[in-house]
Design an enzyme around this catalytic site. Structure first.
Site, PDB file in Angstrom:
ATOM      1  N   THR A   1       1.725  -4.389   4.332  1.00  0.00           N
ATOM      2  CA  THR A   1       1.636  -4.726   5.759  1.00  0.00           C
ATOM      3  C   THR A   1       1.011  -6.098   5.990  1.00  0.00           C
ATOM      4  OG1 THR A   1      -0.491  -3.608   5.938  1.00  0.00           O
ATOM      5  CG2 THR A   1       1.469  -2.306   6.467  1.00  0.00           C
ATOM      6  N   ASP A   2       0.322  -6.616   4.965  1.00  0.00           N
ATOM      7  CA  ASP A   2      -0.389  -7.896   5.150  1.00  0.00           C
ATOM      8  C   ASP A   2       0.535  -9.031   5.578  1.00  0.00           C
ATOM      9  OD1 ASP A   2      -2.658  -6.589   4.371  1.00  0.00           O
ATOM     10  OD2 ASP A   2      -2.880  -7.604   2.439  1.00  0.00           O
TER      11      ASP A   2
ATOM     12  N   THR B   1       0.821  -1.223   0.000  1.00  0.00           N
ATOM     13  CA  THR B   1       0.000   0.000   0.000  1.00  0.00           C
ATOM     14  C   THR B   1       0.853   1.270   0.000  1.00  0.00           C
ATOM     15  OG1 THR B   1      -1.843  -1.103   1.085  1.00  0.00           O
ATOM     16  CG2 THR B   1      -1.707   1.268   1.394  1.00  0.00           C
TER      17      THR B   1
END
Ligand code: ASP
Length: 336
Positions: free
Chosen positions: A90-91, A14
């Protein structure tokens, strides 16, 4: 005095996403573009190198990508870098950061960061997180701490960090012991340290396949058995302190005789226990059947540790010692 030199590596996520022709965001920004978007960085007294290594959502990064990246980082660390920052989705930070932590024996900090709001949104957190991560990577306070995760001005140990919320900018937490430190007026302040630092060699050949199977209400264990048939090692995310339904026991006992089975908790924080409950399927029953307790290590990190330990040829006893040390409930000195 020589200025600190930090390598910023972009993997996508992101933090690097911009709007495509469908109106949705996808990864596109390079490491140089991410660095250029940070206000104040030019005046921070640092030299920055950049490397655009992947442009993927966190979900599509692989273990092989991170191992290859660590090889590249190792080559560049020889050239006098103070530290390294990795920007990514970040996942999967919980897993990539712990993998890097297990691979990296050196003193230079490797700091992983990302963003929850993409650069097109009001209050995008990417530039602030990247600046904070660079400051930590350049800081003497972060030396010898292995791989760190820095977001929202908190400094987390890779071994502890969890993504706890799907959208909040304060999603990263360290439920078992708290963050290692914080950014205070731009300086890395360490308030807390982990006992021991543990590393394993990077796998050279085929990666062992490690399954992760979660206990759920009324599950009869047949799907767990199916998963176990396809893997070299299994992590079970049990209920509470490490419990599974009684009907699993015959299959789980057979599986445990063939491959290492690691017991973790599906709760998201806290340890699996060893000798409190005594019913069939309890933690003490499972450990008596040869399952390996992961202590405070969560299921996702347990999968990474089991993969590297198997790839390095560690036997059942050595794997148990590794989990005792990394899980925080056994002697840190027994790391195999
Ligand atoms: N929401 C994710 C992120 O924070 C998407 C990803 O992991 O790529 O970057």
């Amino acid at each position: 005095m020589q200025r600190p030199r930090v390598l910023v590596v972009a993997l996508g996520g992101t933090i690097a996403m911009t709007v495509d022709q469908t109106g949705r965001v996808t990864p596109s920004l390079t490491a140089q573009q991410l660095v250029d978007a940070v206000p104040g960085l030019a005046d921070a007294g640092l030299d920055i190198d950049v490397l655009s290594f992947r442009s993927q959502p966190g979900a599509s990064l692989t273990i092989a990508d991170i191992i290859e990246l660590y090889g590249e980082i190792t080559r560049r660390l020889g050239g006098g870098l103070t530290g390294v920052v990795i920007t990514q989705g970040t996942d999967t930070i919980e897993e990539t950061a712990y993998l890097l932590d297990l691979l990296h024996p050196g003193p230079q900090p490797i700091v992983v960061t990302g963003a929850m709001r993409n650069p097109t949104q009001a209050g995008a957190d990417g530039p602030a997180n990247l600046l904070a991560a660079i400051r930590v990577a350049a800081s003497p306070a972060a030396r010898d701490l292995g791989c760190l995760v820095v977001l929202a001005d908190d400094i987390h140990a890779a071994r502890r960090v969890r993504k706890s919320h799907s959208t909040s900018v304060a999603t990263f937490v360290s439920p078992n012991g708290g963050p290692l430190g914080h950014l205070v007026e731009g300086s890395a302040i360490i308030v807390n340290r982990l006992p021991g630092r543990h590393t394993l060699p990077a796998p050279r050949d085929r990666l062992p396949r490690i399954g992760l199977y979660t206990a759920t209400l009324g599950d009869d264990g047949s799907m767990m058995e199916g998963v176990a048939r396809a893997v070299d090692g299994l992590v079970v995310a049990g209920f509470g302190v490490g419990h599974v339904p009684e009907p699993w026991l015959p299959a789980l006992t057979t599986v445990g005789a063939r491959i290492p089975v690691v017991l973790t908790s599906r709760t998201g924080s806290g340890p699996v226990l060893a000798g409190t409950y005594g019913f069939p399927g309890s933690e003490s029953d499972l450990l008596g059947r040869g399952m390996i307790p992961a202590g405070l290590l969560d299921p996702y990190k347990a999968r990474i540790l089991l993969m590297l330990a198997l790839a390095a040829g560690r036997d059942h006893e050595q794997i148990s010692a590794a989990f005792a040390a990394a899980g925080g409930l056994g002697p840190v000195t027994d790391w195999p």
